[in-house]
Design an enzyme around this catalytic site. Sequence first.
Site, PDB file in Angstrom:
ATOM      1  N   HIS A  27       0.750  -1.166   0.167  1.00 18.80           N
ATOM      2  CA  HIS A  27      -0.125   0.433  -0.099  1.00 18.80           C
ATOM      3  C   HIS A  27       1.104   1.320   0.024  1.00 18.80           C
ATOM      4  O   HIS A  27       1.720   1.529   0.978  1.00 18.80           O
ATOM      5  CB  HIS A  27      -1.069   0.163   1.158  1.00 18.80           C
ATOM      6  CG  HIS A  27      -2.161   1.427   0.581  1.00 18.80           C
ATOM      7  ND1 HIS A  27      -2.855   1.105   0.799  1.00 18.80           N
ATOM      8  CD2 HIS A  27      -1.963   2.679   1.224  1.00 18.80           C
ATOM      9  CE1 HIS A  27      -3.583   1.873   0.298  1.00 18.80           C
ATOM     10  NE2 HIS A  27      -3.195   3.265   1.241  1.00 18.80           N
ATOM     11  N   CYS A  28       0.673   1.808  -1.378  1.00 12.61           N
ATOM     12  CA  CYS A  28       1.860   2.814  -1.383  1.00 12.61           C
ATOM     13  C   CYS A  28       1.329   4.354  -2.305  1.00 12.61           C
ATOM     14  O   CYS A  28       0.528   3.440  -3.161  1.00 12.61           O
ATOM     15  CB  CYS A  28       3.613   2.928  -1.553  1.00 12.61           C
ATOM     16  SG  CYS A  28       3.636   1.545  -2.610  1.00 12.61           S
ATOM     17  N   TYR A  45      -6.263  17.576  -1.663  1.00  9.26           N
ATOM     18  CA  TYR A  45      -4.669  18.129  -0.924  1.00  9.26           C
ATOM     19  C   TYR A  45      -4.311  17.942  -2.370  1.00  9.26           C
ATOM     20  O   TYR A  45      -4.077  17.686  -3.636  1.00  9.26           O
ATOM     21  CB  TYR A  45      -4.526  17.023  -0.382  1.00  9.26           C
ATOM     22  CG  TYR A  45      -4.640  15.417  -0.675  1.00  9.26           C
ATOM     23  CD1 TYR A  45      -3.576  14.953  -0.781  1.00  9.26           C
ATOM     24  CD2 TYR A  45      -5.661  14.393  -0.904  1.00  9.26           C
ATOM     25  CE1 TYR A  45      -3.101  13.921  -1.564  1.00  9.26           C
ATOM     26  CE2 TYR A  45      -5.103  13.242  -1.036  1.00  9.26           C
ATOM     27  CZ  TYR A  45      -4.136  13.106  -1.711  1.00  9.26           C
ATOM     28  OH  TYR A  45      -3.445  11.710  -2.262  1.00  9.26           O
ATOM     29  N   SER A  73      -5.636   9.811  -3.911  1.00 12.76           N
ATOM     30  CA  SER A  73      -7.103  10.929  -4.720  1.00 12.76           C
ATOM     31  C   SER A  73      -7.083  11.598  -4.777  1.00 12.76           C
ATOM     32  O   SER A  73      -8.246  12.714  -6.060  1.00 12.76           O
ATOM     33  CB  SER A  73      -8.237  10.826  -3.425  1.00 12.76           C
ATOM     34  OG  SER A  73      -7.306  11.499  -2.645  1.00 12.76           O
ATOM     35  N   ARG A 120     -10.044   0.533  -6.953  1.00 13.16           N
ATOM     36  CA  ARG A 120     -10.485   1.060  -4.665  1.00 13.16           C
ATOM     37  C   ARG A 120     -11.659   2.068  -5.335  1.00 13.16           C
ATOM     38  O   ARG A 120     -11.657   2.841  -6.839  1.00 13.16           O
ATOM     39  CB  ARG A 120      -9.392   1.906  -4.542  1.00 13.16           C
ATOM     40  CG  ARG A 120      -9.676   2.435  -3.652  1.00 13.16           C
ATOM     41  CD  ARG A 120      -8.219   3.011  -3.300  1.00 13.16           C
ATOM     42  NE  ARG A 120      -8.018   3.466  -1.147  1.00 13.16           N
ATOM     43  CZ  ARG A 120      -7.839   4.757  -0.742  1.00 13.16           C
ATOM     44  NH1 ARG A 120      -6.841   5.512  -1.628  1.00 13.16           N
ATOM     45  NH2 ARG A 120      -6.942   4.444   0.475  1.00 13.16           N
ATOM     46  N   ARG A 126     -13.817  13.172   3.138  1.00 11.50           N
ATOM     47  CA  ARG A 126     -12.682  14.360   3.160  1.00 11.50           C
ATOM     48  C   ARG A 126     -12.028  14.366   1.635  1.00 11.50           C
ATOM     49  O   ARG A 126     -11.490  15.306   1.596  1.00 11.50           O
ATOM     50  CB  ARG A 126     -12.265  14.830   4.446  1.00 11.50           C
ATOM     51  CG  ARG A 126     -11.257  13.453   4.654  1.00 11.50           C
ATOM     52  CD  ARG A 126     -10.504  13.820   5.916  1.00 11.50           C
ATOM     53  NE  ARG A 126     -10.096  12.708   6.179  1.00 11.50           N
ATOM     54  CZ  ARG A 126      -8.622  11.912   5.337  1.00 11.50           C
ATOM     55  NH1 ARG A 126      -7.948  11.921   4.408  1.00 11.50           N
ATOM     56  NH2 ARG A 126      -8.090  10.428   6.259  1.00 11.50           N
ATOM     57  N   HIS A 176      -6.593  -0.273   5.828  1.00 11.99           N
ATOM     58  CA  HIS A 176      -6.515  -0.271   7.142  1.00 11.99           C
ATOM     59  C   HIS A 176      -7.053  -0.489   8.167  1.00 11.99           C
ATOM     60  O   HIS A 176      -7.876   0.665   9.041  1.00 11.99           O
ATOM     61  CB  HIS A 176      -6.685   2.235   7.297  1.00 11.99           C
ATOM     62  CG  HIS A 176      -5.983   2.330   6.110  1.00 11.99           C
ATOM     63  ND1 HIS A 176      -4.916   1.746   5.758  1.00 11.99           N
ATOM     64  CD2 HIS A 176      -5.831   3.466   4.981  1.00 11.99           C
ATOM     65  CE1 HIS A 176      -4.570   2.757   4.705  1.00 11.99           C
ATOM     66  NE2 HIS A 176      -5.126   3.325   4.638  1.00 11.99           N
ATOM     67  N   ASP A 249       1.956   3.420   3.472  1.00 13.90           N
ATOM     68  CA  ASP A 249       1.641   3.838   3.125  1.00 13.90           C
ATOM     69  C   ASP A 249       2.057   5.007   2.327  1.00 13.90           C
ATOM     70  O   ASP A 249       1.358   6.559   2.273  1.00 13.90           O
ATOM     71  CB  ASP A 249       0.651   4.553   4.024  1.00 13.90           C
ATOM     72  CG  ASP A 249      -0.413   5.495   4.023  1.00 13.90           C
ATOM     73  OD1 ASP A 249      -0.966   5.130   2.329  1.00 13.90           O
ATOM     74  OD2 ASP A 249      -0.448   6.461   4.603  1.00 13.90           O
ATOM     75  N   ASN A 254      -1.782  13.422   3.206  1.00 16.32           N
ATOM     76  CA  ASN A 254      -2.609  13.939   4.095  1.00 16.32           C
ATOM     77  C   ASN A 254      -1.692  14.091   5.823  1.00 16.32           C
ATOM     78  O   ASN A 254      -1.951  14.413   6.970  1.00 16.32           O
ATOM     79  CB  ASN A 254      -4.077  14.167   4.378  1.00 16.32           C
ATOM     80  CG  ASN A 254      -4.459  14.175   3.292  1.00 16.32           C
ATOM     81  OD1 ASN A 254      -4.407  15.308   3.077  1.00 16.32           O
ATOM     82  ND2 ASN A 254      -5.384  13.037   2.460  1.00 16.32           N
TER      83      ASN A 254
END
Length: 294
Positions: A27-28, A45, A73, A120, A126, A176, A249, A254
């Site tokens: 997961h990256c 972001y 995202s 995904r 958010r 997660h 990750d 964020n």
Amino acid sequence: MPDRITSWHPSPSKPAYTPPPGAVDAHCHVFGPMAEFPFSPKAKYLPEDAGPDKLFALRDHLGFSKNVIVQASCHGTDNSATLDAIAKSDGKARGVAVVDPDTSDADLAKLHDGGIRGIRFNFLKRLVDNAPKDKFLEVANRLPEGWHVVIYFEADILEEMKPFMAAIPVPIVIDHMGRPDVTQGPDGPDMRAFRALLDSREDIWFKPTCPDRLDAIKEGGRGDPWDNFAAAVAPLVADYPDRCIWGTDWPHPNMADEVPDDGHLVDMIPRIAPTDELQQKLLVENPNRLYWSD
Ligand SMILES: O=C(O)/C=C(\CC(=O)C(=O)O)C(=O)O
């Protein structure tokens, strides 16, 4: 236009723990580079560039062999940056895409050829403006052979997510662990609810990842070395050893105000998977089953 954010450590420490040969950081993400792969106009972001060169240098520094790159995202449904990183990996990366649910079967086949093995569905308000379950189900029903669905949601909507997840016809991987409150401990309501979900289907997998997010000081947790996370998550890995995959990750979208040291994140692995056998499953066998079965 908001300022661009740096959410990753400038010089992560060398972990004390050495991952086994073939270990996968499953997961990256990659961000940009923006000049080549602009961010989505809907991005919530705007990060600095964190491209494949940086990702692969981190992989080597931490002692991993391969990456699974999850479309973030900030790149919306344009998977070009993720595909570019996979193409530059020399076969050492595969990926998870985010698609417009109306995408054609031919486009899905192209993503497969580019190394994508799942899509995904992100339910964090958010991060995304809408998450149309009916359209998601439609595309989940026509994925290429061997693909799965990755779902990102927070613990407070787990119950309402259940009928949707029950209708998905392929394996599901939960990012997660659906963000449980780890300060409740291993037998707290959030972990009990998540175990009930895992017990509802044998093909629901999870990522016991992101101690930095789930045990953050800013969220009322303890922060690094994330003792709440270790206590809450180790029993889950022990009880579901064939359904978990692990990742850093990086570049930690964020997390700019509590940037984790990736070396410390890797040192969480033996605390949640204390035996060689568990580590082999978490880091090698399980991710290879999902992403490199062909
Ligand atoms: O990277 C993660 O896993 C979590 C994220 C970012 C994210 O998912 C995205 O931008 O798509 C988060 O909680 O902000």
